[in-house]
Write a protein that holds these residues in place. Structure first.
Motif, mmCIF file in Angstrom:
data_model
loop_
_atom_site.group_PDB
_atom_site.id
_atom_site.type_symbol
_atom_site.label_atom_id
_atom_site.label_comp_id
_atom_site.label_asym_id
_atom_site.label_seq_id
_atom_site.Cartn_x
_atom_site.Cartn_y
_atom_site.Cartn_z
ATOM 1 N N ARG A 188 44.885 38.914 38.777
ATOM 2 C CA ARG A 188 43.694 39.106 39.627
ATOM 3 C C ARG A 188 42.870 37.819 39.703
ATOM 4 O O ARG A 188 42.343 37.463 40.740
ATOM 5 C CB ARG A 188 42.834 40.233 39.056
ATOM 6 N N PHE A 242 40.540 46.498 46.012
ATOM 7 C CA PHE A 242 41.354 47.572 45.443
ATOM 8 C C PHE A 242 41.741 48.653 46.453
ATOM 9 O O PHE A 242 42.007 49.783 46.085
ATOM 10 C CB PHE A 242 40.627 48.173 44.232
ATOM 11 N N HIS A 245 43.724 51.881 33.488
ATOM 12 C CA HIS A 245 42.812 50.943 32.835
ATOM 13 C C HIS A 245 42.474 51.502 31.446
ATOM 14 O O HIS A 245 42.288 52.703 31.287
ATOM 15 C CB HIS A 245 41.542 50.809 33.695
ATOM 16 N N ILE A 263 47.811 47.850 36.558
ATOM 17 C CA ILE A 263 47.766 49.318 36.675
ATOM 18 C C ILE A 263 48.961 49.756 37.528
ATOM 19 O O ILE A 263 49.684 50.662 37.159
ATOM 20 C CB ILE A 263 46.439 49.786 37.322
ATOM 21 N N ALA A 264 49.183 49.066 38.652
ATOM 22 C CA ALA A 264 50.295 49.374 39.581
ATOM 23 C C ALA A 264 50.434 50.881 39.800
ATOM 24 O O ALA A 264 51.420 51.483 39.385
ATOM 25 C CB ALA A 264 51.598 48.765 39.075
ATOM 26 N N ASN A 318 48.770 42.691 45.876
ATOM 27 C CA ASN A 318 48.647 42.184 44.501
ATOM 28 C C ASN A 318 49.945 42.390 43.710
ATOM 29 O O ASN A 318 50.472 41.464 43.078
ATOM 30 C CB ASN A 318 47.478 42.918 43.827
ATOM 31 N N ARG A 363 46.047 46.415 46.864
ATOM 32 C CA ARG A 363 46.796 46.611 45.602
ATOM 33 C C ARG A 363 48.284 46.315 45.846
ATOM 34 O O ARG A 363 48.948 45.729 45.001
ATOM 35 C CB ARG A 363 46.642 48.036 45.107
ATOM 36 N N GLY A 367 36.807 53.965 44.579
ATOM 37 C CA GLY A 367 38.278 53.941 44.615
ATOM 38 C C GLY A 367 38.873 53.513 43.282
ATOM 39 O O GLY A 367 39.810 52.718 43.237
HETATM 40 S S1 PPS Z 1 46.355 47.168 40.686
HETATM 41 O O1 PPS Z 1 46.032 48.544 41.199
HETATM 42 O O2 PPS Z 1 47.586 47.169 39.927
HETATM 43 O O3 PPS Z 1 46.322 46.188 41.765
HETATM 44 O O4 PPS Z 1 45.164 46.845 39.645
HETATM 45 P P1 PPS Z 1 45.131 45.611 38.633
HETATM 46 O O5 PPS Z 1 45.522 44.357 39.301
HETATM 47 O O6 PPS Z 1 45.868 45.962 37.395
HETATM 48 O O7 PPS Z 1 43.594 45.492 38.316
HETATM 49 C C1 PPS Z 1 42.988 46.412 37.507
HETATM 50 C C2 PPS Z 1 41.736 45.806 36.895
HETATM 51 O O8 PPS Z 1 40.720 45.680 37.898
HETATM 52 C C3 PPS Z 1 39.542 46.446 37.525
HETATM 53 N N1 PPS Z 1 39.138 47.216 38.699
HETATM 54 C C4 PPS Z 1 39.752 48.297 39.201
HETATM 55 N N2 PPS Z 1 40.848 48.981 38.805
HETATM 56 C C5 PPS Z 1 41.205 50.066 39.524
HETATM 57 N N3 PPS Z 1 40.544 50.514 40.600
HETATM 58 C C6 PPS Z 1 39.449 49.852 41.045
HETATM 59 N N4 PPS Z 1 38.818 50.290 42.136
HETATM 60 C C7 PPS Z 1 39.003 48.709 40.336
HETATM 61 N N5 PPS Z 1 37.993 47.841 40.484
HETATM 62 C C8 PPS Z 1 38.087 46.945 39.484
HETATM 63 C C9 PPS Z 1 39.972 47.342 36.409
HETATM 64 O O9 PPS Z 1 38.919 47.376 35.490
HETATM 65 C C10 PPS Z 1 41.225 46.746 35.829
HETATM 66 O O10 PPS Z 1 40.902 45.979 34.690
HETATM 67 P P2 PPS Z 1 41.914 45.845 33.485
HETATM 68 O O11 PPS Z 1 41.046 45.314 32.392
HETATM 69 O O12 PPS Z 1 42.954 44.889 33.932
HETATM 70 O O13 PPS Z 1 42.484 47.205 33.205
#
Ligand code: PPS
Length: 574
Positions: free
Chosen positions: A438, A447, A406, A478-479, A455, A452, A529
């Motif tokens: 999302r 998450f 992130h 993030i994957a 997703n 994940r 997490g």
């Molecule tokens: S993943 O792991 O690939 O399914 O995550 P992703 O779909 O990219 O979602 C990441 C965005 O969700 C917010 N968020 C979190 N990220 C990681 N861990 C936790 N626990 C979590 N909770 C909420 C995070 O701010 C990411 O936002 P962006 O702006 O997309 O980076």
């Protein structure tokens, strides 16, 4: 008259059981059912049409052992491939299977009953013995040996069938003929000597030349009889191939050739398969059968050697040709002579004559890159059809998968890349940011590792469908998990390009760039997490590109991604 069926009588079970159809259909609604696998459906279609005459059902144990050990049914009739209805212990328990029981056999695509089966016996085959005797070796590099061990269930059910209705097809219906239909066609046209040509590949000019030569030298007609059931994994799909056959059939001398499709599930069993193919063609009324080098060969075994000798198939069918009464026509290799613009048999090329050839690998390269394919090799209309199904990279879709923490600036890169690709033109560009996915696809997910994974799996599915349709897709989740990314790669590489870009911004830098203070909240335990704080990020080991926006500008990174795509030919000219 066309050739007689194997065993003397065409076992056209659909015609035989027509008077019972309504009764069987009613019965099928009251008895237990087996939903067939794709392969079993192909087999059953050829059992009830008479393509597998003299079979009237799936092999019982005596016939099975006899076919495996001696290439003969228990009554001594030649038959080289065991045709089995495989079931699991779970099926046996669920259906309380026992001898004498009647079962409905259903089409997996629409659940309609194709036939009823009277169970004769249920037995456990020795798969290792089957692999060794039928396929020559218990080596999983052989696709059918792999299928035998991985997909075929542990018991076989033997018994005769009564036909209700053949499987319904929606593609190329006009070219699908049962043995009775193709025999009626031969009769109408007074064709009595018919050379069958089996193929699972597109046809080019050399195939046309050699089949015409085979027919002329035997004063016969040609039946182009391609397999459209199941062929070797990785083969060109039958939709493309049939369009090619349709085009090439018009290039034959008027009245010489006909096209008919065979719903066979191939086993790639080389010599035994060739004998089986010959029997099937005899059942379709053909008097001659073309067998080439390494007929129905599956390629190399795990030691890197061909499974079968190049002429083993020809020799085996030759050995039994009087018994099955079909003449083997050796596939005569032909070579193109540019000076006289003709194909001649390869063993008749005059000494010193200039020859031209394009190998299968070279053809695939030319299709991939859009390079010229000359008319002496393949007819322009055939090349056009192949190009349509195998567009060059410049017309194929791809996915650029940006992964990173992130606030790593992966979204900045993704947006800038979208603009850059739109400037390039040539394909529609889709941007799927983590937040879009999302919000629109995974709004109910949290998450946890499982969520994940779901997703990323959804994201992979959507990207794959867009890639298949020729789009350029940019995703930026993030994957954090290697396995989920790997699965997406596998799916997308089947349909187009996949480029994993690791946005490797150091975590400390992401924390400073995180203007919303999400990392701070995660550190305080307000978010649980969180990737990088209390959930892992597994750095990719196989990224096509690793970039770091803390040491290079977004513009530079976008340039590097564009160069990578360009090098692979996605903008043409490779
Ligand atoms: S993943 O792991 O690939 O399914 O995550 P992703 O779909 O990219 O979602 C990441 C965005 O969700 C917010 N968020 C979190 N990220 C990681 N861990 C936790 N626990 C979590 N909770 C909420 C995070 O701010 C990411 O936002 P962006 O702006 O997309 O980076």
């Amino acid at each position: 008259m066309a050739n007689t069926p194997h065993g003397g009588i065409l076992k056209d079970l659909v015609a035989r059981d027509l008077p019972l159809r309504d009764q069987l259909l009613k019965e099928a609604e009251t008895i237990k059912s087996i939903v067939l696998t794709e392969r079993q459906l192909c087999d059953l279609e050829l059992i009830i049409s008479g393509g597998f005459s003299p079979l009237e059902g799936f092999l019982n144990e005596r016939d099975y052992n006899s076919v495996v050990e001696n290439l003969r049914l228990a009554d001594n009739t030649l038959f080289s491939i065991p045709i089995n209805l495989d079931v699991s212990q779970v099926d046996i328990d669920r259906l309380s299977l026992k001898a004498g029981q009647r079962l409905a056999l259903r089409d997996p695509r629409n659940d309609s009953p194709i036939a009823t089966l009277t169970v004769e016996d249920i037995y456990r085959p020795d798969k290792i013995k089957e692999a060794k005797l039928v396929f020559g070796d218990d080596d999983s590099a052989h696709p059918s040996v792999k299928y035998l061990h991985q997909n075929v269930k542990e018991f076989y059910v033997g018994g005769s069938v009564q036909a209700i209705q053949p499987p319904v097809h929606y593609d190329y219906v006009a070219y699908r003929n049962t043995p009775a239909e193709i025999r009626a066609y031969f009769k109408k046209l007074n064709w009595t000597r018919i050379v069958a040509f089996q193929t699972r590949n597109p046809m080019h000019r050399a195939h046309r030349e050699l089949t015409v030569r085979a027919a002329r030298s035997r004063q016969a007609n040609v039946l182009i009889n391609p397999v459209v059931g199941l062929t070797k994994p990785g083969d060109i799909d039958h939709f493309t191939r049939v369009r090619v056959y349709e085009a090439i059939i018009r290039r034959y001398p008027t009245g010489m050739a006909a096209l008919s499709l065979l719903p066979l599930a191939m086993r790639m069993a080389g010599p035994r398969e060739a004998l089986w193919h010959a029997i099937i063609r005899k059942n379709h009324g053909c008097s001659h059968f073309i067998i080439g080098r390494d007929h129905a060969g599956p390629g190399k075994n795990s030691a890197g050697k061909d499974f079968y000798g190049p002429y083993e198939a020809q020799h085996l069918v030759e050995k039994y040709k009087d018994e099955i009464d079909i003449e083997v026509v050796p596939f005569q290799q032909v070579t193109y002579l540019p000076d006289s613009d003709e194909y001649v048999p390869s063993d008749e090329v005059p000494a010193g004559a200039k020859t031209l050839d394009i190998s299968g690998t070279e053809l695939r390269r030319r299709l991939r890159t859009g390079a010229h394919i000359p008319e002496w090799f393949s007819y322009p209309e055939v090349v056009a059809l192949l190009r349509e199904s195998h567009p060059p990279r410049s017309k194929q879709g791809f996915t650029v998968f940006l992964t990173g923490y992130h606030a790593s600036k992966k979204e900045h890169i993704a947006r800038a890349l979208q603009v850059s690709l739109n400037q390039q033109g040539g394909r529609s560009i889709s941007l799927l940011l983590g937040e879009t996915i999302r919000g629109k696809l995974s709004s109910e997910l949290g998450f946890s590792k499982r969520e994940r994974d779901i997703n990323i799996n959804r994201l992979g599915f959507v990207s794959g469908e867009l890639t298949r349709a020729g789009a350029g897709v940019i995703v930026a989740p993030i994957a954090p998990y290697e396995e989920a990314r790997q699965q997406v790669r596998q799916e997308i590489e089947k349909v187009g390009g996949f480029f994993l870009v690791h946005v490797a911004t150091p975590l400390e830098q992401c924390i400073t760039w995180d203007r919303d203070g999400i990392y701070e909240r995660a550190k305080k335990g307000e978010i649980k997490g969180f990737t990088g704080i209390d959930d892992p990020y597994e750095a990719p080991k196989n990224a096509e590109l690793v970039v770091d926006p803390s040491t290079e500008s977004v513009a530079q990174i976008v340039r590097r991604i564009i160069l990578l795509l360009d090098k692979q030919g996605y903008f043409g000219d490779v």
